[in-house]
Design a protein around this motif. Structure first.
Motif: not given
Length: 624
Positions: A411, A413-414, A416, A477, A519-523, A595, A600
């Motif tokens: 994965h 991370e992007r 936010n 993460y 902040g980050t989002t897991v992709l 996402p 995540p």
């Protein structure tokens, strides 16, 4: 020149034929017999596949040629990418029986994007089931509309198959060329066009692609292909009088663990034991000197004191050299042609220290074999076949017996949004201050200064930037953040107390605080798939795609296309033989990131977690 193809199309057999024609070998090696010149690894001979690119140099008459035989299996696409970066021209091999296969299409798209002049060679014309007219139609539909057949094939599909040249002054050829050049179109309509000259021009600009036919096993059509190579593919154009520019495309370890770096001399000249500038793929420029130079010539490597533009060489004594590094003058070229690996697996062995050392050396030869050492040791992969290769290399070259866990997706991370953090430490073991602003970007890592470059010693700036890039390998993460802009907005130091190590320790803490503020989002990685199935199974296959979280975007009778998560691709593929009655054909390649649904996934950290200062300090103390 490179020889590229889908696996089993006959690349290595064609290479053997060319070596035989040039007098480098006195008999043609066979892949099935395991005695080919360019497949030197034990596993290559056992499996009958090419795993690592091999270089061999020879002369075709007055034409000096450096030939690179590349892997065909999609798991080793990184080897192909490195070879493509140094080519003047290529031969794309297609099987007359199996035709245009998924890897063939991927390779042709890449050759076209790089504008590499390419000839097509249709191999195995002596095999039962070999095709001509409908195969040409497939080539024009799936690969290039400017495919120009140079021969017909009497007795196609039999042992008696031969090739008969087609005239260059013919209407079919003239019409294909006229579609791509208005000036030539006028001459063609007036009857004054020189089709041979125009074909040479269009091949050189990668606008047209001559198609040759033959059999690498029997030698039919090989002389005609050689004539085509000499006639249509352009020579190297670099001058030995220009500044040195060279590119490293292969690194291997030889006797006593010494590195041997294969490089293309694009321009200028290089002399042994003379200092030369090295521009790493990432990191600052440095100077070094090769202790020895070996020139690829006459089917072997020969020690020499000087090499020049157009030659491929093996360099010794460059202990820090890596694949992709440039020597002399830095030039711009496409760094990434294919997507990086999207899978990883845990590797286990009784002796973890020896395992890690061996994997580290393997990663020098293939930089896309990324290694992580946390609670467990993981390596990145393109596919399941790579597991067998890595296991074989570890056992045969390092004496390490390993086992693998189940393959899982890698994965990313992007970011936010935007985040900032500033911190100065003047007490205790450190004396430094830094501040960062982070923000998302579409692609790549951008590092910019909002402080005066002269306000800090250069060694400190180097330490900050290197540590920033290292820290981005693990986000909130534990996954890499590949697309981010980092602005250095504050620095402080106290002379003579501050040292570079103070910044290397402080940067991860401050940078991670800025990332936490954003902040980050897991992709998760998504694969693009192309699937051909029997007509009566289309509905069942569409349901099968949906069951594995895939999305079908195109249905053309028995042909499906869409995306599917890398996490479910292997399970999806495993059931295809049953659902498609053994007739389903699947091709996948990396498409994009999306996402992750649900919670995540978290990856074990290797940096002690800079967001937990007590834990981080304990990690630093244990590392001393």
């Amino acid at each position: 020149m490179g020889i590229v193809a889908h696996v089993d199309a006959g690349k290595t057999s064609l290479t053997e034929r060319l070596l035989f024609a040039a007098g480098v070998v006195d008999r043609v090696g066979r892949v099935d017999d395991g005695n080919t010149r360019t497949d030197s690894m034990d596993l290559e001979r056992k499996r009958g596949i090419t795993i690592r690119s091999a270089v061999v140099a020879f002369r075709l008459g007055e034409l000096p040629m450096n030939l690179i035989d590349t892997p065909g299996h999609s798991d080793f696409i990184a080897e192909v990418e490195r070879a493509l970066s140094v080519l003047d021209g290529a031969v794309l091999v297609i099987s007359a029986v199996e035709g245009v296969q998924p890897q063939t299409r991927l390779l042709m798209r890449t050759l076209d994007r790089l504008r590499i002049p390419t000839l097509l060679f249709v191999n195995k014309t002596d095999r039962v089931g070999a095709r001509y007219d409908d195969l040409l139609a497939d080539i024009r539909r799936l690969l290039t509309p400017a495919a120009v057949p140079m021969q017909t094939v009497p007795e196609l599909g039999t042992r008696a198959a031969t090739v008969v040249p087609l005239p260059t002054q013919r209407s079919e050829l003239g019409e294909i060329l006229a579609e791509r050049n208005d000036e030539f179109l006028e001459q063609y309509l007036e009857g004054t066009a020189d089709q041979v000259a125009e074909l040479a021009n269009q091949v050189a600009s990668a606008a047209a692609h001559p198609v040759y036919f033959g059999s690498a096993m029997t030698g039919v059509g090989i002389d005609e292909l050689i004539d085509g190579i000499r006639t249509w593919l352009p020579r190297a154009t670099g001058s030995p009088n220009d500044d040195l520019s060279a590119r490293v495309f292969k690194v291997e370890r030889v006797a006593a663990g010494q590195k041997l770096a294969s490089a293309r001399i694009v321009s200028g000249s290089l002399t042994a034991r003379t200092p030369v500038a090295v521009h790493p793929v990432d990191g600052p420029e440095y100077r070094t000197r090769p202790s020895g130079i070996e020139l690829y010539a006459d089917g072997a490597r020969t020690p020499v004191d000087r090499v020049e533009a157009g030659q491929i060489v093996a360099l010794r004594g460059l202990k820090d050299i890596r694949i992709g590094d440039q020597l002399g003058v830095r030039t711009t070229y496409t760094q990434r042609l294919f997507a990086p690996p999207t899978l990883e697996t845990v590797v286990s062995a009784r002796d973890r220290v020896r395992l890690f050392q061996a994997l580290t050396q393997l990663a020098e030869q293939d930089p896309l074999i990324r290694i992580r050492k946390a609670e467990e040791i993981t390596v990145s992969l393109y596919g399941e076949v790579q597991k067998e290769v890595i296991a074989s290399l570890l056992e045969s070259e390092y004496g390490v017996d390993v086992t693998f866990s189940e393959t899982t997706p890698i994965h990313v991370e992007r970011l936010n949004g935007t985040g900032e953090a500033i911190r100065e430490i003047t007490e205790g073991p450190w004396a430094a201050g830094v501040g960062f602003r982070v923000s998302p970007v579409a692609e790549g890592i951008e590092y910019e200064l909002e402080v005066e470059l002269g306000g800090l010693p250069r060694a400190f700036h180097t330490a900050i930037e290197e540590t920033v890039r290292q820290t981005l390998h693990q986000g909130l993460y534990g996954w890499e953040i590949p697309n981010i802009r980092v602005d250095l907005i504050h620095t402080a130091y106290w002379s003579p107390v501050t040292v570079a190590a103070d910044f290397r320790r402080l940067v991860p803490v401050v940078l991670m605080q800025a990332i936490a503020a954003a902040g980050t989002t897991v992709l998760e990685p998504l694969n693009h798939f192309e699937l051909d199935v029997p007509p009566d199974t289309v509905a069942r296959m569409m349901a099968h795609v949906a069951e594995h979280r895939g999305v079908v975007s195109l249905v053309d009778r028995t042909h499906l296309e869409g995306t599917i998560p890398a996490a479910t691709t292997h399970a999806f593929e495993a059931q295809l033989p049953h659902l498609g009655r053994g007739e389903a054909l699947l091709a996948t390649s990396f498409d994009s990131y999306s996402p992750v649904p649900g919670a995540p996934p978290i990856r074990h950290r290797t940096d002690g977690n800079p967001l937990n200062e007590k834990q981080y300090l304990l990690h630093l103390n244990q590392s001393l």
